[in-house]
Design a protein around this motif. Structure first.
Motif, PDB file in Angstrom:
ATOM      1  N   UNK A 178      49.892  37.741  45.027  1.00 27.58           N
ATOM      2  CA  UNK A 178      48.598  37.356  44.464  1.00 27.58           C
ATOM      3  C   UNK A 178      48.294  38.193  43.230  1.00 27.58           C
ATOM      4  N   UNK A 179      47.396  37.683  42.416  1.00 31.48           N
ATOM      5  CA  UNK A 179      46.851  38.478  41.318  1.00 31.48           C
ATOM      6  C   UNK A 179      45.330  38.507  41.451  1.00 31.48           C
ATOM      7  N   UNK A 180      44.753  39.614  41.027  1.00 28.03           N
ATOM      8  CA  UNK A 180      43.291  39.727  40.977  1.00 28.03           C
ATOM      9  C   UNK A 180      42.914  39.703  39.500  1.00 28.03           C
ATOM     10  N   UNK A 181      42.359  38.574  39.066  1.00 28.42           N
ATOM     11  CA  UNK A 181      42.037  38.355  37.657  1.00 28.42           C
ATOM     12  C   UNK A 181      40.550  38.036  37.539  1.00 28.42           C
ATOM     13  N   UNK A 182      39.849  38.844  36.783  1.00 24.39           N
ATOM     14  CA  UNK A 182      38.391  38.690  36.637  1.00 24.39           C
ATOM     15  C   UNK A 182      37.703  38.660  38.001  1.00 24.39           C
ATOM     16  N   UNK A 183      38.169  39.549  38.906  1.00 28.18           N
ATOM     17  CA  UNK A 183      37.592  39.720  40.240  1.00 28.18           C
ATOM     18  C   UNK A 183      37.838  38.517  41.153  1.00 28.18           C
ATOM     19  N   UNK A 184      38.742  37.610  40.770  1.00 31.08           N
ATOM     20  CA  UNK A 184      39.087  36.478  41.610  1.00 31.08           C
ATOM     21  C   UNK A 184      40.545  36.588  42.037  1.00 31.08           C
ATOM     22  N   UNK A 185      40.812  36.185  43.278  1.00 28.52           N
ATOM     23  CA  UNK A 185      42.162  36.289  43.832  1.00 28.52           C
ATOM     24  C   UNK A 185      42.860  34.942  43.693  1.00 28.52           C
ATOM     25  N   UNK A 186      44.083  34.977  43.116  1.00 24.56           N
ATOM     26  CA  UNK A 186      44.881  33.757  42.955  1.00 24.56           C
ATOM     27  C   UNK A 186      46.229  33.930  43.642  1.00 24.56           C
ATOM     28  N   UNK A 187      46.617  32.882  44.378  1.00 22.45           N
ATOM     29  CA  UNK A 187      47.925  32.876  45.044  1.00 22.45           C
ATOM     30  C   UNK A 187      48.973  32.416  44.034  1.00 22.45           C
ATOM     31  N   UNK A 188      49.838  33.345  43.578  1.00 23.29           N
ATOM     32  CA  UNK A 188      50.800  33.029  42.523  1.00 23.29           C
ATOM     33  C   UNK A 188      51.984  32.216  43.030  1.00 23.29           C
ATOM     34  N   UNK A 189      52.150  32.098  44.345  1.00 18.80           N
ATOM     35  CA  UNK A 189      53.249  31.313  44.899  1.00 18.80           C
ATOM     36  C   UNK A 189      52.790  29.924  45.348  1.00 18.80           C
ATOM     37  N   UNK A 190      51.519  29.628  45.119  1.00 18.64           N
ATOM     38  CA  UNK A 190      50.981  28.320  45.542  1.00 18.64           C
ATOM     39  C   UNK A 190      50.108  27.735  44.440  1.00 18.64           C
ATOM     40  N   UNK A 191      50.724  27.588  43.243  1.00 19.83           N
ATOM     41  CA  UNK A 191      50.037  26.947  42.104  1.00 19.83           C
ATOM     42  C   UNK A 191      48.725  27.627  41.756  1.00 19.83           C
ATOM     43  N   UNK A 192      48.713  28.960  41.847  1.00 22.38           N
ATOM     44  CA  UNK A 192      47.533  29.767  41.472  1.00 22.38           C
ATOM     45  C   UNK A 192      46.275  29.347  42.218  1.00 22.38           C
ATOM     46  N   UNK A 193      46.429  28.959  43.477  1.00 19.57           N
ATOM     47  CA  UNK A 193      45.279  28.579  44.305  1.00 19.57           C
ATOM     48  C   UNK A 193      44.348  29.775  44.485  1.00 19.57           C
ATOM     49  N   UNK A 194      43.039  29.548  44.331  1.00 15.90           N
ATOM     50  CA  UNK A 194      42.072  30.633  44.494  1.00 15.90           C
ATOM     51  C   UNK A 194      41.822  30.900  45.978  1.00 15.90           C
ATOM     52  N   UNK A 195      41.757  32.173  46.324  1.00 13.16           N
ATOM     53  CA  UNK A 195      41.529  32.589  47.717  1.00 13.16           C
ATOM     54  C   UNK A 195      40.397  33.616  47.747  1.00 13.16           C
ATOM     55  N   UNK A 196      39.976  33.947  48.949  1.00  9.16           N
ATOM     56  CA  UNK A 196      38.922  34.948  49.123  1.00  9.16           C
ATOM     57  C   UNK A 196      39.420  36.055  50.038  1.00  9.16           C
ATOM     58  N   UNK A 197      38.943  37.264  49.787  1.00  7.43           N
ATOM     59  CA  UNK A 197      39.272  38.398  50.648  1.00  7.43           C
ATOM     60  C   UNK A 197      38.295  38.440  51.809  1.00  7.43           C
ATOM     61  N   UNK A 198      38.827  38.445  53.011  1.00  7.15           N
ATOM     62  CA  UNK A 198      38.006  38.523  54.224  1.00  7.15           C
ATOM     63  C   UNK A 198      38.337  39.811  54.955  1.00  7.15           C
TER      64      UNK A 198
END
Length: 500
Positions: free
Chosen positions: A142-162
């Motif tokens: 994943x990457x944390x870009x502008x405080x948002x988490x993106x899954x880099x192995x799944x078409x940059x899908x946005x995720x949330x930290x729980x």
């Protein structure tokens, strides 16, 4: 039992960049073998002590350490902790252009810590099959870009930290991909790197604009048996993870040339915000006193620190690499001071092991059934499905499903174990065959060599005897000729006078 450890701090000095040609002498010294970094200026020298100091400034220097040498001095220990069941974390921090991504990722000719570490993990994973340990390795990126988490192995899908009440922070909906080969991992790594956000600045042509987090999860199942050809039953499970974090570089607008570029300025602001929160958390953790109530650490103020909460002060063995520049005094001093604080942070790591208990199965009901095993199981599943509303039947169904899943996993690993045994035996047979062929060849060569040597010796001896006989014969002939009576009489008896 939890094991208290200080965060391991490593400082690495990068080589000069092409844009730095012609600059003054290096501002940093690292005396060989002393774990010391000395920062120089015109007025004074400041000395720092760390767990490890890596000199990568001059490739022609005898103390120069490349990526492979760096990994060999640091990586195997982290891999060992990983297989022992500890959670592990390795972070790379530094100014933009200080060599963090090169240290962590590297390139084709000089792979970084991440590919070298995964290569060793996969090798060790395969070796453990012989010890009846079944290992499953999963990767997420994943990457944390502008405080948002993106899954880099799944078409940059946005995720949330729980947050999980037991395991701590995690990324919701993150895709974890099973890894079985190094080639597969390098392909996934290339895919993730291709999706990562980068941009060009005055300090770095390809500057990372996000924090990248690669997580490797290892699930180990240990089997026990006294039979060499049987894997036995599972009796222990070990679950551990290793987070490999390439932080975005700290930066200043006047150095990166981002003035007037709204996107770059926003990125820089968010990068510096997350690094500032990380710094605040580190300051609080480093100054914590065991005799006082635990301080409140602002992990939730940033997505980065929220995700790394356990690794910074919880159940983890953590190491942090600080990459520094040889010419930027202000940034290098700030980074070294930061590293000096980090080495005071303590974590409490524990091995994540658990015993495996076989689920209770009521096999008595199956013994008297005059049906095949497959039909029996089908009927049983059908009956239990109809009774799902009843608590007891639901428990039985769950137990049966768990048992069947465990048996399927056991059978799959048993096949892998027997294949490994067979491959080992085939390897031994090949080695014995090769050795036998070699010995046979050596025997024939020695036989021919000895035969040739013996023939040469016999010929030499025959020639010597013939020559000796010839010489002796000649000597005897000479002696016989010398002592010939006729010749002796001719020489010693006077000739009588003729009659008158």
């Amino acid at each position: 039992m939890a094991e208290t450890n200080n965060v391991r701090v490593i400082v690495r000095l990068r080589p000069p960049l092409p844009r730095e040609d012609g600059l003054e002498d290096c501002l940093v010294e690292m005396p060989a073998g002393k774990n010391t970094t000395i920062l120089k200026n015109n007025e004074s020298h400041k000395k720092y002590i760390f767990d490890q100091c890596v000199w990568s400034y001059d490739a022609y220097d005898e103390h120069y350490v490349d990526n492979t040498g760096f990994y060999q001095s640091s990586g195997p220990q982290l891999v060992e902790h990983f297989f022992q069941g500890y959670n592990v974390c390795l972070l790379a921090y530094g100014q933009t252009g200080s060599g963090k991504t090169y240290t962590m990722m590297g390139h084709e000719k000089s792979p970084g810590l991440i590919p070298l570490m995964v290569r060793d993990i996969l090798r060790h994973k395969d070796d453990l099959v012989q010890s009846r340990i079944n290992c499953k390795l999963y990767v997420s990126y994943v990457e944390i870009y502008n405080e948002k988490v993106k899954d880099l192995l799944s078409n940059s899908k946005q995720c949330r930290v729980r947050e999980h009440p037991v395991t701590g922070s995690y990324v919701e909906g993150l895709e974890e991909i099973p890894v079985t080969s190094f080639e597969q991992f390098t392909s996934l790594l290339a895919k993730g790197n291709g999706n990562r956000t980068v941009a060009s600045t005055q300090m770095n042509i390809s500057s990372s604009r996000s924090h990248a987090v690669i997580t490797l999860t290892l699930e180990q199942t240990k089997y026990v048996s006294e039979d060499a050809l049987d894997v036995g039953e599972p009796n222990e499970k070990i679950l551990s993870s290793i987070r490999l974090v390439d932080l975005a570089g700290s930066e200043r607008l006047h150095k990166t040339g981002s003035f007037g570029q709204a996107d770059r300025m926003k990125e820089g602001t968010q990068i510096n915000k997350s690094l500032t929160v990380l710094g605040r958390c580190i300051n609080i953790l480093a100054s914590a006193n065991s005799s006082k109530p635990p301080p409140v650490v602002p992990y939730r103020d940033s997505t980065l620190t929220y995700l790394l909460r356990e690794n910074l002060a919880g159940n983890s063995k953590t190491a942090m690499i600080f990459c520094i520049s040889p010419f930027d005094y202000e940034e290098t001093q700030q980074t070294l001071n930061y590293a000096n604080q980090v080495k005071n942070i303590k974590t409490k790591a524990r091995a994540n092991t658990s015993a495996i208990k076989a689920p209770p199965i009521e096999w008595d009901k199956f013994k008297d059934m005059d049906k095949s095993v497959v039909e029996t199981l089908k009927d049983r599943v059908r009956d239990l499905t109809l009774q799902l509303e009843a608590r007891s039947d639901s428990v039985k169904t769950t137990s049966l499903v768990k048992y069947l899943e465990r048996e399927a996993e056991k059978q799959a690993f048993e096949i892998k174990y027997l294949k490994s045994k067979l491959q080992l035996q085939e390897k031994e047979v090949k080695e014995l065959t090769a050795q036998n062929t070699y010995l046979h060849k050596e025997l024939l060569e020695n036989y021919e060599k000895n035969r040739t040597q013996s023939r040469n010796v016999i010929l030499q001896q025959a020639t010597f005897l013939a020559e000796t006989c010839r010489k002796e014969s000649q000597s005897i002939e000479e002696m016989l000729e010398f002592f010939d009576p006729a010749k002796v009489l001719d020489k010693s008896t006077p000739v009588p006078p003729a009659p008158t």
